[in-house]
Structure formats: C-alpha cells, structure tokens
Enzyme design. Structure first.
Site, mmCIF file in Angstrom:
data_model
loop_
_atom_site.group_PDB
_atom_site.id
_atom_site.type_symbol
_atom_site.label_atom_id
_atom_site.label_comp_id
_atom_site.label_asym_id
_atom_site.label_seq_id
_atom_site.Cartn_x
_atom_site.Cartn_y
_atom_site.Cartn_z
ATOM 1 N N LEU A 40 31.374 2.926 19.812
ATOM 2 C CA LEU A 40 30.028 2.656 20.322
ATOM 3 C C LEU A 40 28.952 3.231 19.413
ATOM 4 O O LEU A 40 27.864 2.681 19.303
ATOM 5 C CB LEU A 40 29.876 3.246 21.735
ATOM 6 C CG LEU A 40 30.776 2.651 22.829
ATOM 7 C CD1 LEU A 40 30.597 3.408 24.136
ATOM 8 C CD2 LEU A 40 30.476 1.162 23.032
ATOM 9 N N GLY A 41 29.251 4.347 18.768
ATOM 10 C CA GLY A 41 28.263 4.971 17.897
ATOM 11 C C GLY A 41 28.837 6.203 17.231
ATOM 12 O O GLY A 41 29.819 6.781 17.699
ATOM 13 N N GLY A 101 27.700 9.863 14.868
ATOM 14 C CA GLY A 101 26.649 10.739 14.368
ATOM 15 C C GLY A 101 27.248 11.957 13.692
ATOM 16 O O GLY A 101 28.458 12.025 13.456
ATOM 17 N N VAL A 141 31.301 8.280 19.535
ATOM 18 C CA VAL A 141 31.464 7.880 20.932
ATOM 19 C C VAL A 141 32.180 6.539 20.965
ATOM 20 O O VAL A 141 31.778 5.584 20.291
ATOM 21 C CB VAL A 141 30.108 7.781 21.662
ATOM 22 C CG1 VAL A 141 30.312 7.353 23.110
ATOM 23 C CG2 VAL A 141 29.378 9.121 21.614
ATOM 24 N N LYS A 150 33.535 10.821 23.964
ATOM 25 C CA LYS A 150 32.909 11.444 22.797
ATOM 26 C C LYS A 150 33.913 12.381 22.143
ATOM 27 O O LYS A 150 34.404 13.326 22.774
ATOM 28 C CB LYS A 150 31.653 12.218 23.188
ATOM 29 C CG LYS A 150 30.963 12.854 21.989
ATOM 30 C CD LYS A 150 29.666 13.532 22.379
ATOM 31 C CE LYS A 150 29.004 14.132 21.143
ATOM 32 N NZ LYS A 150 27.724 14.794 21.468
ATOM 33 N N ASP A 167 18.082 17.487 21.502
ATOM 34 C CA ASP A 167 18.196 16.346 20.582
ATOM 35 C C ASP A 167 17.716 15.068 21.272
ATOM 36 O O ASP A 167 18.356 14.029 21.193
ATOM 37 C CB ASP A 167 19.629 16.190 20.089
ATOM 38 C CG ASP A 167 19.726 15.273 18.858
ATOM 39 O OD1 ASP A 167 18.708 15.133 18.155
ATOM 40 O OD2 ASP A 167 20.800 14.695 18.624
#
Length: 291
Positions: A18-19, A21, A26, A41, A143
């Site tokens: 999903l993403g 960083g 995630v 995550k 954040d």
C-alpha cells in the site's frame, strides 16, 4: 520490501503493497483466522537491530493500541517474527477503504480547483479533536501530513467521508522517547514544527503547528514553505514568516487566516495551547463563514 509479498507474518498473509516510507512499509494483508482484510505495517529490519528497539517498539504499540477514537486508525495486533534470519516487527491495523488526503489534494490541483473551504475546515476540526484525544492519552503524532490522513468512505453529517489519522508508528510518547532522542529530528520537513526541526523536546503544540501547515495547504492550495531538506526546514520553520494565506487566496475569510497564523507561530507559547483550542477556533470560524 516487495520480497514480503505472498509471505505470512503470524496469521496474516501479505497480499499487496500500500505504501512505503523511511520507517517501513504498509501492506494489505489477510487475517487468515478472522477472514478479514487488514493493513500490516512492517518496520525496516535495520531498526530491529538497534539496542532496545524491539522493547520500545512493543511498548509504543501497546500504548497506541489502547487508543479508541473514530478518527484514529484502530490497532488490532502487533508482534515479531523471524523471516529468512531477519527479525520482522509489525503492527496490524484496520484496513480503511478510501484515498488519503494527499491524493485528494492532487486531484483538486490537477483540475485547477481549490479544495472546498468548509469541507477543509470541518476535516481539520475533526482531526484536531482526534489529536487532542491522543495527547490526553500521552501520545504525540509527530508526523502529521496529508499521507497520514485517510478519507474513509463513510458519509457523515458535515462531510462526504470520515477523516482518520494513521501512522502513529512514528509518534513519540509524551513521556519518554521511543525512536528519537533530544537533538535528533523525526518527521517530514515541510510539516514539522520549529522545535521538532531543531531536535528539541515536543509537546501537543508541535502537532498543532503541523495541523496549521496542513490547514494552510488545504485553504491556499500550496504549502507555506517549499522545503526539501532538514536544513531548509530549520531555516524556514524557525526564521521565515509564512506568507499570509489571503496574500495567496484573497477571498479567504480573515477569521480563517487568523486561525492558521496563530497555529503557525514560531514560539509554541503563542500558538493554541491545545488541539482542542484550535478545534474550537475552527468551529467558530465555520459559523462565521456559513452566515
């Protein structure tokens, strides 16, 4: 971390990314026991090798898991497992249908349209109240940015969706540090508070500043400072005054500009004393705009 696709952590089968960083990735995963989709995550393995990180990670996960608020992502589970001789630390969260605020902003920019003003104000009011709840439980976000606000597909009385804060995995507990020590900054440069950029201790007013940056971006259509590095963040957030929102978008109500500029004061003592106070100010501004 695409190598994790198709693998299983605990009872969770990893299906898609999903993403990703700096802290980890995630994934959309399947809870094979309860037969439901979840967001998983997984922290970058480099962190699990740090002294006492696992203990601190699990401590923070327990604290965040105690949060129960309709505008904060729900934590279901957390754990650790060795895969290919690598210790994997993970948090399991509810899977939220809907896009994040970053994508929504991008869509409006692509159409050369401003984000709906009352919608933006109501969204930020709800986010502020959710932050206040987290602060009262001893959790700072640290954040806050568009990527970390999901517009959940759930129509509400004053919004066509429910804004939900995600990724409290970088949050620093109000009492005692988790990932950072004094003198080390953590966060996303365009959205971090002056004290955060300098690596100084933070409190709820630091999240208020980040919320003010987010509100500025929604109201004006762009960030107050174009920042791409930590040195730029230090300079802009600590020294440069933000351009008044009405200098960029003159039709904005003066009352909204006042709320934004108060939240963006360099001195945290001059900001709203709490996220709840900022939410109250936004509520009053909404009333003046609708009249």
């Amino acid at each position: 971390m695409n190598h994790l696709l198709g693998l299983t952590l605990g009872r969770y089968k990893i299906n898609s990314l999903l993403g990703e960083g700096g802290m980890g990735a995630v994934f959309k995963a399947r809870d094979e026991t309860l037969k439901r989709d979840v967001a998983l995550k997984v922290m970058n393995p480099q962190f699990s090798r740090l002294p006492n990180f696992q203990e601190r990670f699990l401590q923070e996960a327990r604290t965040v898991a105690r949060l129960s608020h309709p505008n904060i992502v729900q934590i279901f589970d957390f754990g650790q497992q060795v895969l290919d001789e690598v210790q994997q630390l993970f948090i399991v969260m509810e899977f939220l249908p809907g896009q994040n605020l970053s994508l929504a902003l991008k869509e409006y920019r692509n159409r050369n349209q401003p984000f709906p003003l009352l919608e933006a104000m109501e969204m930020m009011r709800q986010v502020a109240l959710a932050l206040e709840y987290a602060h009262q439980q001893g959790v700072l976000h640290r954040d806050l940015k568009p990527d970390n606000v999901i517009l959940r597909s759930e129509p509400m009385p004053n919004l066509p969706y429910r804004p939900v804060i995600t990724d409290l995995g970088l949050a620093k507990l109000a009492e005692g540090g988790m990932l950072t020590q004094e003198g080390t900054s953590m966060g996303t440069p365009p959205y971090m508070s002056p004290e955060q950029a300098l690596g100084k201790p933070t409190d709820g007013r630091s999240d208020v500043y980040s919320l003010g940056i987010l509100l500025y971006e929604l109201a004006v259509g762009k960030l107050p400072f174009e920042i791409k590095s930590l040195p730029e963040a230090i300079r802009c957030h600590t020294q440069e005054p933000p351009p008044p929102p009405r200098s960029v978008r003159p039709e904005l109500p003066e009352s909204l500009q006042a709320v934004i500029l108060k939240s963006l004061q360099k001195d945290r003592a001059a900001r709203y004393a709490s996220a709840a106070e900022m939410a109250h100010a936004l509520e009053g501004t909404q009333a003046s705009v609708t009249q």
